[in-house]
Design an enzyme around this catalytic site. Structure first.
Site, PDB file in Angstrom:
ATOM      1  N   GLY A  22      26.102  56.398  25.021  1.00  0.00           N
ATOM      2  CA  GLY A  22      27.179  56.453  26.018  1.00  0.00           C
ATOM      3  C   GLY A  22      27.434  57.895  26.411  1.00  0.00           C
ATOM      4  N   PHE A  23      28.667  58.175  26.825  1.00  0.00           N
ATOM      5  CA  PHE A  23      29.003  59.518  27.315  1.00  0.00           C
ATOM      6  C   PHE A  23      28.750  60.591  26.255  1.00  0.00           C
ATOM      7  CE2 PHE A  23      31.310  57.155  30.528  1.00  0.00           C
ATOM      8  CZ  PHE A  23      31.086  57.933  31.655  1.00  0.00           C
ATOM      9  N   GLY A  24      29.148  60.320  25.012  1.00  0.00           N
ATOM     10  CA  GLY A  24      29.016  61.318  23.960  1.00  0.00           C
ATOM     11  C   GLY A  24      27.584  61.434  23.475  1.00  0.00           C
ATOM     12  N   VAL A  30      22.883  48.617  15.479  1.00  0.00           N
ATOM     13  CA  VAL A  30      22.974  49.116  14.101  1.00  0.00           C
ATOM     14  C   VAL A  30      23.960  48.241  13.345  1.00  0.00           C
ATOM     15  CG1 VAL A  30      23.765  51.040  12.682  1.00  0.00           C
ATOM     16  CG2 VAL A  30      22.387  51.464  14.726  1.00  0.00           C
ATOM     17  N   GLU A  60      43.830  50.124  38.659  1.00  0.00           N
ATOM     18  CA  GLU A  60      42.663  50.093  39.554  1.00  0.00           C
ATOM     19  C   GLU A  60      42.237  48.656  39.853  1.00  0.00           C
ATOM     20  OE1 GLU A  60      40.971  54.507  38.436  1.00  0.00           O
ATOM     21  OE2 GLU A  60      40.082  52.821  37.391  1.00  0.00           O
TER      22      GLU A  60
HETATM   23  C1  LIG Z   1      37.117  49.983  32.322  1.00  0.00           C
HETATM   24  C2  LIG Z   1      37.115  51.394  31.797  1.00  0.00           C
HETATM   25  C3  LIG Z   1      37.490  52.435  32.635  1.00  0.00           C
HETATM   26  C4  LIG Z   1      37.496  53.749  32.176  1.00  0.00           C
HETATM   27  N1  LIG Z   1      37.863  54.742  33.026  1.00  0.00           N
HETATM   28  C5  LIG Z   1      37.803  56.021  32.623  1.00  0.00           C
HETATM   29  C6  LIG Z   1      38.100  57.092  33.518  1.00  0.00           C
HETATM   30  O1  LIG Z   1      38.434  56.860  34.682  1.00  0.00           O
HETATM   31  N2  LIG Z   1      38.001  58.369  33.052  1.00  0.00           N
HETATM   32  C7  LIG Z   1      37.624  58.637  31.766  1.00  0.00           C
HETATM   33  O2  LIG Z   1      37.525  59.806  31.391  1.00  0.00           O
HETATM   34  N3  LIG Z   1      37.355  57.657  30.884  1.00  0.00           N
HETATM   35  C8  LIG Z   1      37.430  56.365  31.275  1.00  0.00           C
HETATM   36  N4  LIG Z   1      37.145  55.347  30.403  1.00  0.00           N
HETATM   37  C9  LIG Z   1      36.864  55.693  28.994  1.00  0.00           C
HETATM   38  C10 LIG Z   1      35.451  56.210  28.816  1.00  0.00           C
HETATM   39  O3  LIG Z   1      34.532  55.305  29.381  1.00  0.00           O
HETATM   40  C11 LIG Z   1      35.210  56.385  27.318  1.00  0.00           C
HETATM   41  O4  LIG Z   1      36.133  57.304  26.816  1.00  0.00           O
HETATM   42  C12 LIG Z   1      33.788  56.873  27.065  1.00  0.00           C
HETATM   43  O5  LIG Z   1      32.848  55.916  27.470  1.00  0.00           O
HETATM   44  C13 LIG Z   1      33.611  57.181  25.575  1.00  0.00           C
HETATM   45  O6  LIG Z   1      32.313  57.621  25.354  1.00  0.00           O
HETATM   46  P1  LIG Z   1      31.575  57.281  23.983  1.00  0.00           P
HETATM   47  O7  LIG Z   1      30.277  57.987  24.030  1.00  0.00           O
HETATM   48  O8  LIG Z   1      32.485  57.530  22.853  1.00  0.00           O
HETATM   49  O9  LIG Z   1      31.352  55.697  24.030  1.00  0.00           O
HETATM   50  P2  LIG Z   1      30.622  54.809  25.109  1.00  0.00           P
HETATM   51  O10 LIG Z   1      30.382  55.542  26.367  1.00  0.00           O
HETATM   52  O11 LIG Z   1      31.393  53.535  25.180  1.00  0.00           O
HETATM   53  O12 LIG Z   1      29.194  54.524  24.445  1.00  0.00           O
HETATM   54  C14 LIG Z   1      29.066  53.814  23.260  1.00  0.00           C
HETATM   55  C15 LIG Z   1      27.645  53.308  23.148  1.00  0.00           C
HETATM   56  O13 LIG Z   1      27.428  52.838  21.830  1.00  0.00           O
HETATM   57  C16 LIG Z   1      26.682  51.639  21.868  1.00  0.00           C
HETATM   58  N5  LIG Z   1      26.958  50.902  20.630  1.00  0.00           N
HETATM   59  C17 LIG Z   1      28.169  50.475  20.182  1.00  0.00           C
HETATM   60  N6  LIG Z   1      28.027  49.871  18.976  1.00  0.00           N
HETATM   61  C18 LIG Z   1      26.705  49.926  18.659  1.00  0.00           C
HETATM   62  C19 LIG Z   1      25.941  49.468  17.554  1.00  0.00           C
HETATM   63  N7  LIG Z   1      26.480  48.849  16.502  1.00  0.00           N
HETATM   64  N8  LIG Z   1      24.605  49.674  17.570  1.00  0.00           N
HETATM   65  C20 LIG Z   1      24.007  50.296  18.626  1.00  0.00           C
HETATM   66  N9  LIG Z   1      24.696  50.752  19.705  1.00  0.00           N
HETATM   67  C21 LIG Z   1      26.022  50.579  19.709  1.00  0.00           C
HETATM   68  C22 LIG Z   1      27.167  50.962  23.144  1.00  0.00           C
HETATM   69  O14 LIG Z   1      26.216  50.038  23.630  1.00  0.00           O
HETATM   70  C23 LIG Z   1      27.371  52.149  24.085  1.00  0.00           C
HETATM   71  O15 LIG Z   1      26.226  52.414  24.847  1.00  0.00           O
HETATM   72  C24 LIG Z   1      37.124  54.019  30.830  1.00  0.00           C
HETATM   73  C25 LIG Z   1      36.739  52.976  29.991  1.00  0.00           C
HETATM   74  C26 LIG Z   1      36.726  51.676  30.467  1.00  0.00           C
HETATM   75  C27 LIG Z   1      36.301  50.557  29.569  1.00  0.00           C
END
Ligand SMILES: Cc1cc2nc3c(=O)[nH]c(=O)nc-3n(C[C@H](O)[C@H](O)[C@H](O)COP(=O)(O)OP(=O)(O)OC[C@H]3O[C@@H](n4cnc5c(N)ncnc54)[C@H](O)[C@@H]3O)c2cc1C
Length: 421
Positions: free
Chosen positions: A13-15, A80, A171
């Protein structure tokens, strides 16, 4: 002697993706990325897929295509399900890999705050499957209302309830109101889709509680002008197949969308380390789990409050900045004298209300209305991953703006599949 360090990143994802970008093509690192989906998803625009403005492929990009030229990166599409922190092993599907460093970037999932039974009567919005389920439900409800002939059923079908007055709820409410009151109105002959009721419910005293009060007020006014009913100070008591119950009122609806909160994703919750109330893993100033210094947690999965009163919010800039930070720390040989603990650079908040209206706040100024909307469009285009996605999103927006149409109004299944003779 082993020179290459092996880094496993769970979640693209983003991180997670920022860790990968920062360690890409480094001779001293081997990177393994494991994600249960095959794509990176731009979640901020999920609501536009749910309301038929954009198509799934506009906001998702295959992770393999992002890492094509990263020769030191190996990718597995797998879930995982177990991590052994004694042997440094990650288990997924039929496979397992050993790490020197682990980065957990598994994000969040929809939270029902302990009311798990509400899940089956509501639609969440966290991934593409959720967005397509909402799109199907909304589009089908118009079709079924056109067929029904029963005024009471039509009313129930054209009653959309959104729970949660944060950015996602706002939204969605604005976008569903626009779709039903304007975009599809001329396409139906029996029902008048302008009679659709959109209700946005918030337990607290105002919408967008993280924004300045002036912007919350503006958002409320603009949504009401678009025909959205807003109920503040209205905690939900119960939800069933017929609709929802508040303390003083019942609302009949077949489409209840839950946008009220998230918690750390499943795998994180099961790990044997300290967590906050949302199940997020508590990390130190270097995004590490203190008991396991070779394990890093970033983004929505992490509870980071080093030197701060409150943990950082679950937003994409936090995840991206932490991803880059952790990868740089690894590249710098974990030298704390060269790198200070992580600090978040807060770029501000944004939410769109609908055509030509959005709110945005940055450290020194606030925008609302048209200029807020332009800012929102610009930022969301810039942060989309991939040139093709940026272009297709931009074209869809221009087309929708000029024609008052929504480009992705498809219901993928046939209605009432015929029984086999
Ligand atoms: C509807 C919605 C609107 C949003 N709007 C905004 C916005 O306007 N601005 C903003 O800054 N933020 C917004 N966010 C929040 C933002 O999307 C999150 O903060 C961001 O995605 C977090 O990044 P991350 O890398 O922690 O997790 P994510 O981007 O969610 O990535 C997590 C990844 O881990 C994978 N994963 C999870 N569990 C497992 C597992 N057990 N095994 C293998 N893979 C796994 C998933 O498939 C995913 O690809 C929004 C979120 C949502 C749901």
């Amino acid at each position: 002697m082993k020179t290459k360090k092996k880094v496993i990143v769970i979640g693209a994802g983003f991180g997670g993706l920022q860790v990968v970008h920062t360690l890409a093509n480094r001779k001293d690192f081997e990177v393994i990325v494991i994600d249960k989906t095959n794509h990176h998803l731009f979640q901020p625009l999920l609501y536009q897929v749910a309301t038929a403005v954009l198509s799934p492929a506009d906001i998702a990009i295959p992770t393999r295509s992002i890492t094509t030229n990263y020769k030191n990166v190996k990718l597995y599409m797998a879930r995982v399900d177990k991590i052994d922190f004694e042997t440094n092993e990650v288990y997924f599907g039929n496979g397992k890999e050993t790490y020197d460093f682990l980065v957990i970037a598994t994000g969040a999932q929809t939270s029902y705050f302990g009311n798990e039974e509400w899940k089956k009567h509501t639609f969440g919005l966290k991934n593409l499957k959720d967005a397509l389920a909402i799109r199907r439900q909304i589009l089908l409800s118009f079709e079924e209302a056109e067929l029904s002939g029963d005024p009471e059923k039509i009313e129930q079908m054209l009653n959309y309830v959104i729970i949660g007055g944060g950015p996602t709820g706002v939204e969605l409410a604005g976008s569903i109101a626009e779709l039903s009151h304007n975009i599809i109105r001329k396409d139906f002959r029996i029902i008048d889709s302008a009679n659709t009721k959109v209700t946005l419910i918030e337990a607290g005293p105002r919408l967008l509680s993280n924004f300045h009060e002036d912007l919350s007020e503006f958002t409320k006014k603009k949504l009401e002008e678009r025909g959205v009913e807003i109920l503040l100070n209205s905690p939900v008591k119960s939800i069933d197949a017929d609709g929802i119950e508040l303390t003083n009122r019942k609302i009949k609806s077949k489409t209840v969308i839950w946008a009220a909160g998230v918690e750390a994703a499943g795998i994180t919750r099961a790990l044997p380390f300290s967590k906050d109330r949302s199940g997020r893993l508590i990390v130190d100033g270097y995004c590490r789990i203190s008991e396991k210094p070779n394990v890093y947690v970033i983004g929505d999965a992490a509870s980071f409050s080093y030197n701060m009163k409150r943990p950082l919010p679950g937003v994409s800039p936090v995840a991206m900045q932490q991803g880059r930070f952790v990868a740089s720390f690894l590249r710098n040989g974990l030298d704390e004298s060269r790198m200070r603990p992580f600090t978040y650079f807060d770029k501000g908040n944004m939410a769109t209300i609908g055509r030509t209206d959005a709110v945005a706040e940055f450290s020194i100024f606030r925008l609302k209305g048209f200029f807020g909307w332009m800012g929102w469009l610009f930022v969301h285009l810039v942060y989309q991953v991939g040139f093709k996605n940026k272009m297709s999103t931009l074209l869809s927006w221009i087309w929708s703006y000029l024609t008052f149409r929504a480009g992705a109004r498809l219901i993928q299944e046939e209605i009432n599949e015929p029984k086999q003779l």
